[in-house]
Motif scaffolding. Sequence first.
Motif, mmCIF file in Angstrom:
data_model
loop_
_atom_site.group_PDB
_atom_site.id
_atom_site.type_symbol
_atom_site.label_atom_id
_atom_site.label_comp_id
_atom_site.label_asym_id
_atom_site.label_seq_id
_atom_site.Cartn_x
_atom_site.Cartn_y
_atom_site.Cartn_z
ATOM 1 N N HIS A 147 -18.405 -30.857 8.503
ATOM 2 C CA HIS A 147 -18.208 -31.952 9.459
ATOM 3 C C HIS A 147 -18.079 -32.669 8.563
ATOM 4 O O HIS A 147 -18.668 -34.145 8.866
ATOM 5 N N HIS A 494 -16.255 -33.683 23.213
ATOM 6 C CA HIS A 494 -17.026 -33.291 22.508
ATOM 7 C C HIS A 494 -19.235 -33.768 21.851
ATOM 8 O O HIS A 494 -18.545 -34.414 21.836
ATOM 9 N N PHE A 551 -23.272 -37.666 18.296
ATOM 10 C CA PHE A 551 -22.740 -37.775 18.220
ATOM 11 C C PHE A 551 -21.153 -36.855 19.495
ATOM 12 O O PHE A 551 -21.938 -35.928 19.620
#
Length: 590
Positions: A147, A494, A551
């Motif tokens: 990530h 997401h 996030f």
Amino acid sequence: MGSASAAAGASASWTVILTRAAFLALCALAVLPPLAQAKHGGATRHYKFDIKMQNVTRLCQTKSIVTVNGQFPGPRIVAREGDRLLIKVVNHVQYNVTIHWHGVRQLRSGWADGPAYVTQCPIQTGQTYVYNFTVTGQRGTLFWHAHISWLRATVYGPIVILPKKHASYPFPQPFKEVPIVFGEWWKADTETIINQALTTGGAPNLSDAYTMNGFPGPLYNCSAKDTFKLKVKPGKTYLLRLINAALNDELFFSVANHTLSIVEADAVYVKPFKTHTVLITPGQTTNVLLRAKSKAPNATFVMAARPYATGPGAFDNTTVTGFLEYAKPSSPSKPKASKLPILKPTLPKFNDTAFATKFSLKLRSLNTAQFPAKVPRTVDKKFFFTVGLGLNSCPKNQTCQGPNNAMLAASINNVSFVLPTTALLQAHFFKQSKGVYTTDFPANPPFKFNYTGTPLSNIMVTSGTKVAVLPFNTTVELVMQDTSIIGLESHPLHLHGFNFFVVGQGFGNFNPKKDPKNFNLVDPAERNTVSVPSGGWVAIRFLADNPGVWFMHCHLEVHTSWGLKMAWIVMDGKGWKQKLPPPPADLPKC
Ligand code: C2O
């Protein structure tokens, strides 16, 4: 999976088909380390991820890629619901690295979530970090991936969450379980590609192939030997654990002459339904049952995936294929699999939004007494986010390759998110937000316009590190609206740290008076990634019961790079079980 999936040893003969017994034995041998039984009944499972470079050849070209333990795709994580995972990540490469456990709820373990500069500073070269979290209330398929920047192009692998011991599936026990991971492959170095794009302001180069468990298959030049094969026995049922780990493309997937039964999405059981084609966006996972025909047919069946693409830009319009082959008792009179006729599936057209809409409306939570859909009935806070592209101005004395000599950008409510140089979660936890982030993320667009109509004349974004703050246990309703700026496009959004319920969707502009009347508050799909329809909107609800910094971003990696991302801060509650514990001692420093 050991050497079977090691890139160097990869070949067409690699078949991942294992009997259930062999699968579990293999897990016990190669994947599942010694277990320590914890108080709560779950086990603790240890893994070691050595991040290292590995030469891999695809499409007749060899390149050095970042991998976990030299494997591509990476190793499989297997756990049971309730287990604790301790994954030691050691960084041996020149890049900064973090790993995200995509879809794992990370209840009060936000320090282990993984997005760089959001929940942690990256693990630098030579450093180590142990990700420590428990899998609670989830069962099915998820995946892990790097990530930071575009490293997830090669750094990804499945997460298999089995039901608790003695618990069974709410569908017939499959004979075997097979992860099928879709990826996206570039011949060139992906870090170079995204860094160049971000300097010039233009779109990054398209991928050269899609992959199925790391293999592009025979429709690409010089690739026939790199084909994934699934061997099945007549009459048996197989659970395919589909994962879309591609960077920038939603995918249609189909198997010739076979019906698929969808039973789970994003590690939540759904009401089973049959389909010939699955639509899966980056960041989504879908479990499907494939029932092999009762008698072995004299044919080989193609499994194929190709993109669903709606945006204004070019896309990789190629098709990855693998083979479904029936195992037969060997007899010299019968033709070999390679001589059999090859049957191909028909996939929807690349822009078949009608199919996409029908498919997403069919996904419903199982919603039984044992697996209820806990949809928030009331809403404490409403948000309305526009999502889409835009432009940033070109730096002085430079020429840029975006439209109008500007730089391509993307935003939520016109804020193009800028990652800080320290991690948001540390700044929040230690109350040092000054100079790192501000808490004024807009709950609504800065001005109203016809979001899906004729584009505005001013399409410049603003930039900032703004977050939205939620008190503990807030029920949130969030409507995400696509915009026509630069072009209408489906965006798979997401959310970290939560599952949400997809209570409504539609085309055109969201109507706050009329549309909520049609929301499904009974059995909506519960997931962690959902598409904002191209030229439309989607409404989700979630309960902010997990303190931390979470996030949220478009899982099309290029859009994340351009700023289509933001973060939520969920405050601690009053009870001790409602607070985020302090960070682990080995949390990396920036
Ligand atoms: Cu799968 Cu923030 O990522």
